[in-house]
Design a protein around this motif. Structure first.
Motif, mmCIF file in Angstrom:
data_model
loop_
_atom_site.group_PDB
_atom_site.id
_atom_site.type_symbol
_atom_site.label_atom_id
_atom_site.label_comp_id
_atom_site.label_asym_id
_atom_site.label_seq_id
_atom_site.Cartn_x
_atom_site.Cartn_y
_atom_site.Cartn_z
ATOM 1 N N SER A 188 101.439 63.202 24.154
ATOM 2 C CA SER A 188 101.529 62.640 25.508
ATOM 3 C C SER A 188 102.699 61.666 25.608
ATOM 4 O O SER A 188 103.408 61.650 26.627
ATOM 5 N N PHE A 189 102.919 60.857 24.554
ATOM 6 C CA PHE A 189 104.053 59.929 24.558
ATOM 7 C C PHE A 189 105.382 60.688 24.583
ATOM 8 O O PHE A 189 106.289 60.382 25.369
ATOM 9 N N VAL A 190 105.487 61.686 23.700
ATOM 10 C CA VAL A 190 106.736 62.449 23.597
ATOM 11 C C VAL A 190 107.020 63.218 24.879
ATOM 12 O O VAL A 190 108.137 63.182 25.419
ATOM 13 N N MET A 191 106.000 63.916 25.391
ATOM 14 C CA MET A 191 106.203 64.723 26.593
ATOM 15 C C MET A 191 106.504 63.860 27.810
ATOM 16 O O MET A 191 107.301 64.238 28.669
ATOM 17 N N SER A 192 105.860 62.697 27.891
ATOM 18 C CA SER A 192 106.138 61.798 29.013
ATOM 19 C C SER A 192 107.590 61.343 28.990
ATOM 20 O O SER A 192 108.258 61.279 30.034
ATOM 21 N N GLY A 193 108.094 61.026 27.782
ATOM 22 C CA GLY A 193 109.490 60.606 27.653
ATOM 23 C C GLY A 193 110.455 61.725 27.997
ATOM 24 O O GLY A 193 111.454 61.506 28.700
ATOM 25 N N LEU A 194 110.154 62.936 27.528
ATOM 26 C CA LEU A 194 111.036 64.069 27.796
ATOM 27 C C LEU A 194 111.041 64.434 29.281
ATOM 28 O O LEU A 194 112.099 64.725 29.848
ATOM 29 N N CYS A 195 109.859 64.405 29.888
ATOM 30 C CA CYS A 195 109.777 64.763 31.310
ATOM 31 C C CYS A 195 110.471 63.743 32.208
ATOM 32 O O CYS A 195 110.892 64.069 33.318
ATOM 33 N N ALA A 196 110.599 62.517 31.727
ATOM 34 C CA ALA A 196 111.256 61.479 32.520
ATOM 35 C C ALA A 196 112.765 61.702 32.621
ATOM 36 O O ALA A 196 113.413 61.157 33.525
ATOM 37 N N VAL A 197 113.318 62.500 31.688
ATOM 38 C CA VAL A 197 114.769 62.748 31.698
ATOM 39 C C VAL A 197 115.107 64.224 31.865
ATOM 40 O O VAL A 197 116.271 64.576 32.025
ATOM 41 N N ALA A 198 114.106 65.092 31.825
ATOM 42 C CA ALA A 198 114.362 66.530 31.923
ATOM 43 C C ALA A 198 114.787 66.924 33.333
ATOM 44 O O ALA A 198 114.363 66.304 34.315
#
Length: 235
Positions: A188-198
């Motif tokens: 959840s931490f990793v995906m949240s970070g990636l989705c914030a810049v994807a």
């Protein structure tokens, strides 16, 4: 009358804990622009820390009503399972409206004491415990909103951290004993970070991203690592 007194007695420790947690939620609600009256009634009828935090966060960014409803629905889905389990503790012949109202009273703690009640659980017991704890929950949120408008900004910022501390305490305990929970947490931490810049996804409202990630990650973990039960249905 005895069931009401019993419910009030068992609801006192729940109410005291609710007040402290709801106070921190009130700080968040104040930042979202809610008044003390609005905070009281929204908390009294919701009584869910994660759900309310998500709602207040979405309100703060002027999210659409549909996003707010979906967020609250996803965050509180577990109460449907608790209500189904509690239905087995209700005496046969209990009117449907009592069953419906008891389901509306369910929170983690009220469910815990109701399911452990000796024999069938009387509606009056659950009602009294839920009303008392709900009043303290709503009152704690209202007091938090008032405090957020009176206390200095640096103190309000410090108090708002308390809610994040509560969430960390909630997720770290199971993460230390269940590696699957830990994997879901890290994902959840990793995906949240990636989705914030994807591309594309980053343009979505933060609430929408949270809803989508919650559904996807929980579904994948449930599919890959389902909870195994024995013949009696115990985990």
């Amino acid at each position: 009358m005895g069931n009401i007194v019993h419910g009030l007695r068992d609801g006192i420790p729940i109410a005291m804990g609710y007040f402290a947690v709801a106070f921190s939620l009130g700080i968040i609600a104040k930042k979202a622009g809610l008044t003390a009256v609005m905070g009281f009634f929204s908390s009294f009828f919701t009584r869910a820390s994660a759900g309310e935090y998500g709602v207040y966060t979405l309100v703060a960014v002027n999210a659409a009503f549909l996003e707010i409803v979906v967020m609250c629905f996803v965050a509180n889905l577990r109460y449907m399972l608790m209500s189904a389990a509690l239905s087995q503790k209700i005496a046969p012949g209990t009117p449907w409206y009592h069953r419906l109202l008891m389901a509306c009273c369910v929170t983690d703690e009220v469910f815990g004491i109701s399911i452990n009640h000796p024999g069938y659980t009387p509606p009056a017991y659950t009602y009294s415990a839920a009303i008392l704890s709900g009043l303290f929950w709503g009152g704690g949120c209202a007091v938090g909103i008032i405090a957020g408008g009176v206390l200095p900004g640096n103190i309000v910022s410090a108090l708002s951290v308390a809610l994040y501390g509560m969430f960390i305490a909630v997720i770290m305990t199971p993460a230390r004993t269940d590696r699957n929970v830990l994997y879901a947490l890290v994902a959840s931490f990793v995906m949240s970070g990636l989705c914030a810049v994807a591309p594309v996804v980053s343009t979505w409202n933060s609430g929408t991203r949270t809803i989508v990630l919650t559904i996807i990650i929980s579904a994948v973990v449930a599919w890959l690592k389902p909870i195994k039960t024995d013949a009696d249905g115990k985990a």
